[in-house]
Design a protein around this motif. Structure first.
Motif, PDB file in Angstrom:
ATOM      1  N   UNK A 250      52.056   2.146   4.121  1.00  0.00           N
ATOM      2  CA  UNK A 250      50.972   2.749   3.362  1.00  0.00           C
ATOM      3  C   UNK A 250      50.221   3.641   4.281  1.00  0.00           C
ATOM      4  N   UNK A 251      49.653   4.643   3.855  1.00  0.00           N
ATOM      5  CA  UNK A 251      49.131   5.417   4.674  1.00  0.00           C
ATOM      6  C   UNK A 251      47.506   5.293   5.171  1.00  0.00           C
ATOM      7  N   UNK A 252      47.127   5.836   6.314  1.00  0.00           N
ATOM      8  CA  UNK A 252      45.824   5.607   6.815  1.00  0.00           C
ATOM      9  C   UNK A 252      44.845   6.601   5.914  1.00  0.00           C
ATOM     10  N   UNK A 253      44.496   5.860   4.968  1.00  0.00           N
ATOM     11  CA  UNK A 253      43.564   6.558   3.730  1.00  0.00           C
ATOM     12  C   UNK A 253      44.454   7.366   2.579  1.00  0.00           C
ATOM     13  N   UNK A 254      44.184   8.348   2.128  1.00  0.00           N
ATOM     14  CA  UNK A 254      45.031   8.776   1.198  1.00  0.00           C
ATOM     15  C   UNK A 254      45.265  10.166   1.502  1.00  0.00           C
ATOM     16  N   UNK A 255      46.434  10.927   0.957  1.00  0.00           N
ATOM     17  CA  UNK A 255      47.070  11.973   1.091  1.00  0.00           C
ATOM     18  C   UNK A 255      47.216  12.729   0.012  1.00  0.00           C
ATOM     19  N   UNK A 256      46.833  14.012   0.040  1.00  0.00           N
ATOM     20  CA  UNK A 256      47.092  15.093  -1.209  1.00  0.00           C
ATOM     21  C   UNK A 256      47.863  15.872  -1.107  1.00  0.00           C
ATOM     22  N   UNK A 333      53.527  15.838  -7.105  1.00  0.00           N
ATOM     23  CA  UNK A 333      52.855  16.514  -7.997  1.00  0.00           C
ATOM     24  C   UNK A 333      51.546  16.688  -7.628  1.00  0.00           C
ATOM     25  N   UNK A 334      50.997  17.900  -7.415  1.00  0.00           N
ATOM     26  CA  UNK A 334      49.898  18.252  -6.793  1.00  0.00           C
ATOM     27  C   UNK A 334      48.603  17.823  -7.874  1.00  0.00           C
ATOM     28  N   UNK A 335      47.620  17.289  -6.999  1.00  0.00           N
ATOM     29  CA  UNK A 335      46.215  16.720  -7.662  1.00  0.00           C
ATOM     30  C   UNK A 335      46.223  15.069  -7.604  1.00  0.00           C
ATOM     31  N   UNK A 336      47.100  14.380  -6.966  1.00  0.00           N
ATOM     32  CA  UNK A 336      47.021  13.052  -6.848  1.00  0.00           C
ATOM     33  C   UNK A 336      46.715  12.631  -5.466  1.00  0.00           C
ATOM     34  N   UNK A 337      46.089  11.473  -5.592  1.00  0.00           N
ATOM     35  CA  UNK A 337      45.672  10.888  -3.949  1.00  0.00           C
ATOM     36  C   UNK A 337      46.689   9.783  -3.669  1.00  0.00           C
ATOM     37  N   UNK A 338      47.693  10.215  -2.953  1.00  0.00           N
ATOM     38  CA  UNK A 338      48.979   9.186  -2.523  1.00  0.00           C
ATOM     39  C   UNK A 338      48.402   8.424  -1.595  1.00  0.00           C
ATOM     40  N   UNK A 339      48.959   7.086  -1.931  1.00  0.00           N
ATOM     41  CA  UNK A 339      48.394   6.028  -0.806  1.00  0.00           C
ATOM     42  C   UNK A 339      50.004   5.447   0.041  1.00  0.00           C
ATOM     43  N   UNK A 340      50.932   5.622  -0.456  1.00  0.00           N
ATOM     44  CA  UNK A 340      52.279   5.061   0.210  1.00  0.00           C
ATOM     45  C   UNK A 340      53.452   5.876  -0.223  1.00  0.00           C
ATOM     46  N   UNK A 341      54.471   5.953   0.559  1.00  0.00           N
ATOM     47  CA  UNK A 341      55.653   6.530   0.304  1.00  0.00           C
ATOM     48  C   UNK A 341      56.945   5.746   1.135  1.00  0.00           C
TER      49      UNK A 341
END
Length: 431
Positions: A250-256, A333-341
Motif C-alpha cells: 500500500x502506498x504512503x498516501x495516494x498516487x495519481x 487510467x488517469x484521474x484516479x487516486x491509487x492506493x495499492x499496486x
C-alpha cells in the motif's frame, strides 16, 4: 519424525538482538509505510495491543505507555534468520525453510538420538550464537509438529522444545488445540467446522475420513485430518513448490501520476526477480494489479489486473521490470487516486534446463544479462539492498529547499533500525 523451528515473535526478536535494553519491554513492528502493527512482543500482547492496530491509534489507546516502535526492516530480518537457518543446516540431517521465521527438519536416519535433548540444545545454540529465541516442535507429522511448536512457545515447562511421540501425547495435544489454530485449516473452513460442532483438533480427528471427504471435497483438509491422526500425508515437495511470487504494498498516501506508480511497480518487479534467482527458478508470466482506496467512498473507484506471457522464462530484473511496466501502461487510467499496486510472477520453473525461443534467442545477450544480475546481487549483498538499482526504480522528490533528491524506494519507514550486519555505513561503533 518431523520438526519445525519457529522464531518467537520474529521481527521483534530481530530488533532486540542489537537493542538488549528492550528485553522485557513492550515492542511493536509496523507494516510497510508504517501503517499498522504486524508484530508484537509478549509484553505488548499482554497490554492488549492487537495485530493490525493502526499506528496512529496506539498513542490514543495507550497514552501513558512507553512502547518501542520500529518500521519493518526486512534486510535485517532476512540476514538474522538466515543465520538461524545456517545453524539448523549444520545440526539437522535434512531441512527445508518454510518461511522467513520457520524451518522444517526431517529425521529419517536420526532415530537413535534423544530428540527432546537435541531440540533443547539447538535452542541454546541459536540463542547463544544469534541472540534469537526459537520454539521447536517434534512429531510424526508436519501438522502435529506445528502444533507441538505452539505448546513449546506457550508453556515454559517444555524448555522451548515439545515432543509428541506417543498416541497419549497426541490425544492430549489435540484436545487442547482449537480448530481455528490448526495448520491447513483456513478461516472459512474453521467457521464451517465450528458450525458443525467441531471446536478442537480432537473433535475433527474423531470424525471418519469419509465424512471429511463428503463434507469438504478438499484434498488439503483431508490431508490435515490424516496428519492429526498420525499419518504423514503432506508431501515434502508440495510444501516447497511455489506456483507464484507476489510483491505488493500500500502506498504512503495516494498516487495519481504514472511515473510514481512506475517507480513502485519497478521496485516490486525487481524484488520478484531477486526471489526467483534466490531459489533458482524463472517465471514465464508477469502480472500487475492496481486499485484505489476502497475506504474512500467519496472518490471514484478503479481496479484492474492484467498479465503478460513471456516467450522464454526469465529471472532477469531488467526483463521482468520491462514486462511489468508494459502491463502497468495498459491498465493505468488517469484521474484516479491509487492506493495499492503489486507484481505477481507465475509460470515458475527451474532455471535449467530451459526451453529457449528458436527465433528470438541471443546466446551472448542471455549470458550478459545473467552476469549482470549476478554482479548486482553480489554488490547489493555486500553493501546493502538498493545500492544498485535500475533507473525505473528511482523517483525524484523536492526537499524543503527546493532541491531535487533521488530515492530508490517510495516507502515510508520513519522508525527503521540500522543494519549493522549488512551495511558498512551502519556498523556498530564501540565506545
Amino acid at each position: 519424525m518431523y520438526g519445525i523451528i519457529d522464531c518467537d515473535n520474529c521481527y521483534v526478536s530481530c530488533e532486540r538482538v542489537f537493542r538488549p535494553d528492550l528485553n522485557g519491554k513492550p515492542v511493536v513492528v509496523l507494516s510497510n509505510n508504517d501503517g499498522c502493527v504486524v508484530a508484537r512482543s509478549n509484553e505488548a500482547k499482554k497490554m492488549g495491543i492487537k495485530a493490525g492496530t493502526p499506528y496512529f491509534q496506539l498513542a490514543k489507546q495507550y497514552p501513558d505507555a512507553k512502547i518501542a516502535v520500529f518500521s519493518s526492516n526486512y534486510e535485517l530480518y532476512g540476514e538474522l534468520t538466515g543465520r538461524v537457518v545456517e545453524i539448523i543446516r549444520q545440526e539437522a540431517p535434512k531441512y527445508f525453510r518454510y518461511s522467513i521465521d520457520e524451518c522444517f527438519v526431517y529425521f529419517n536416519d536420526f532415530e537413535d538420538k534423544n530428540l527432546k535433548e537435541w531440540g533443547e540444545n539447538l535452542h541454546k545454540r541459536i540463542r547463544k550464537s544469534v541472540g534469537m529465541p526459537v520454539s521447536i516442535g517434534l512429531a510424526p507429522t508436519k501438522t502435529l509438529a506445528k502444533m507441538a511448536s505452539y505448546f513449546a512457545k506457550k508453556y515454559a515447562g517444555y524448555r522451548h522444545c515439545c515432543l509428541i511421540d506417543t498416541d497419549e501425547k497426541r490425544t492430549k495435544a489435540l484436545k487442547l488445540f482449537p480448530i481455528n489454530e490448526v495448520w491447513g485449516i483456513g478461516r472459512r473452513y474453521a467457521a464451517k467446522l465450528e458450525a458443525l460442532g467441531v471446536h478442537t483438533a480432537y473433535d475433527f480427528a474423531q470424525h471418519h475420513g469419509d465424512w471429511v471427504r463428503a463434507t469438504f471435497h478438499n484434498i488439503v483438509i483431508y490431508r490435515t485430518w490424516q496428519e492429526l491422526n498420525g499419518v504423514d500425508a503432506v508431501p515434502n515437495e508440495e510444501m516447497a513448490k511455489k506456483k507464484s511470487i507476489c510483491t505488493s504494498r500500500s502506498f504512503n498516501g495516494m498516487v495519481t501520476d504514472f511515473d510514481t506508480l512506475k517507480t513502485h511497480v519497478s521496485n516490486y518487479a525487481a524484488r520478484c526477480a531477486e526471489k526467483l534467482r534466490q531459489q533458482g527458478t524463472v517465471a514465464s508470466i508477469v502480472a500487475v494489479f492496481l486499485h484505489t482506496n476502497l475506504f474512500r467512498e467519496d472518490l471514484p473507484q478503479y481496479w484492474n489486473f492484467q498479465e503478460k506471457r513471456l516467450t522464454v522464462g526469465t529471472d532477469s530484473t531488467i526483463d521482468i521490470c520491462k514486462a511489468a511496466n508494459e502491463v502497468l501502461q495498459s491498465i493505468y487510467v488517469k484521474g484516479y487516486h491509487y492506493k495499492k499496486a503489486g507484481v505477481i510472477v507465475m509460470g515458475i520453473g527451474p532455471n535449467a534446463p530451459m526451453q529457449l525461443d528458436l527465433f528470438d534467442y541471443n546466446a551472448e545477450q542471455f549470458q550478459k544479462m545473467k552476469r549482470l544480475d549476478a554482479v548486482i546481487d553480489r554488490i547489493n549483498k555486500v553493501n546493502g539492498t538498493e545500492t544498485i538499482v535500475l533507473g525505473s526504480q528511482q523517483y525524484t522528490q523536492k526537499d524543503g529547499k527546493g532541491r531535487a533528491e533521488v530515492f530508490a524506494n517510495a516507502i515510508k519507514h520513519d522508525y527503521r533500525s540500522k543494519n549493522p550486519t549488512t551495511r558498512w555505513s551502519d556498523i556498530i561503533h564501540l565506545k
